[in-house]
Write a protein that holds these residues in place. Sequence first.
Motif, PDB file in Angstrom:
ATOM      1  N   LYS A   2      -3.833  -3.272   6.861  1.00  0.00           N
ATOM      2  CA  LYS A   2      -3.287  -4.670   6.489  1.00  0.00           C
ATOM      3  C   LYS A   2      -2.042  -4.245   5.892  1.00  0.00           C
ATOM      4  O   LYS A   2      -1.926  -3.203   5.091  1.00  0.00           O
ATOM      5  N   LEU A   3      -1.285  -5.105   5.688  1.00  0.00           N
ATOM      6  CA  LEU A   3       0.049  -5.466   5.018  1.00  0.00           C
ATOM      7  C   LEU A   3      -0.259  -5.208   3.450  1.00  0.00           C
ATOM      8  O   LEU A   3       0.411  -4.661   2.854  1.00  0.00           O
ATOM      9  N   THR A   4      -1.508  -5.756   2.983  1.00  0.00           N
ATOM     10  CA  THR A   4      -1.796  -5.632   1.472  1.00  0.00           C
ATOM     11  C   THR A   4      -1.667  -4.082   1.070  1.00  0.00           C
ATOM     12  O   THR A   4      -1.382  -3.656   0.006  1.00  0.00           O
ATOM     13  N   GLU A 102      -4.503 -11.253   2.027  1.00  0.00           N
ATOM     14  CA  GLU A 102      -3.992 -10.729   3.189  1.00  0.00           C
ATOM     15  C   GLU A 102      -3.407 -11.994   3.890  1.00  0.00           C
ATOM     16  O   GLU A 102      -2.114 -12.062   4.522  1.00  0.00           O
ATOM     17  N   ALA A 124       5.091 -12.201   2.703  1.00  0.00           N
ATOM     18  CA  ALA A 124       5.545 -10.862   3.048  1.00  0.00           C
ATOM     19  C   ALA A 124       6.731 -10.237   3.003  1.00  0.00           C
ATOM     20  O   ALA A 124       7.224  -9.152   2.469  1.00  0.00           O
ATOM     21  N   ARG A 128       8.725  -7.784   0.391  1.00  0.00           N
ATOM     22  CA  ARG A 128       9.673  -6.662   0.930  1.00  0.00           C
ATOM     23  C   ARG A 128      11.075  -6.508   0.270  1.00  0.00           C
ATOM     24  O   ARG A 128      11.496  -5.645   0.043  1.00  0.00           O
TER      25      ARG A 128
END
Length: 168
Positions: A2-4, A102, A124, A128
Amino acid sequence: MKLTSIFLKELQKESKVTRKMLERVPSEKFDWKAHPKSMSVKEVASHIAELAGWIPMVLSTEELDFASMDYKLPEINSTDDLMNLLNSNIDMAESFLKPDNEEKLSQIWVLRSGETIHSKETKAEVIRMVFNQITHHRAQLGVYLRLLDIPIPATYGPSADDTEFGSI
């Protein structure tokens, strides 16, 4: 993955480097500027210390409007104050980079000044950008420290001052 989880791992890795950099900032040099148009050491270092705090802000809001916000630079009078601000913001950011957040990462977040929209990106993408800003301003601070003849810590490899490079 997952991105988290990816963001949490990156935050923890980058925080080690950021701590090494900020702990070298001497409070007696807080007012120093590389150029009249540049931020002072205190302004750059404080900005770096507070950037991780953008992660919880982004995950818990829909936008930031510079025109209506009442921003005040945190009270920083010492290197200890700087480190406390950094650690507080990192702790808060870590608490938001959890799997239950998420689905928020694909939501749109807006940065504006009144009617002028500066950016409209997914949360997201904004997170970044937060990491990019930390790296950018940390490099700026590195130049300041070099000009002040303060040793630069190793970051992504050894520095001319810190040849001992372990895992960051």
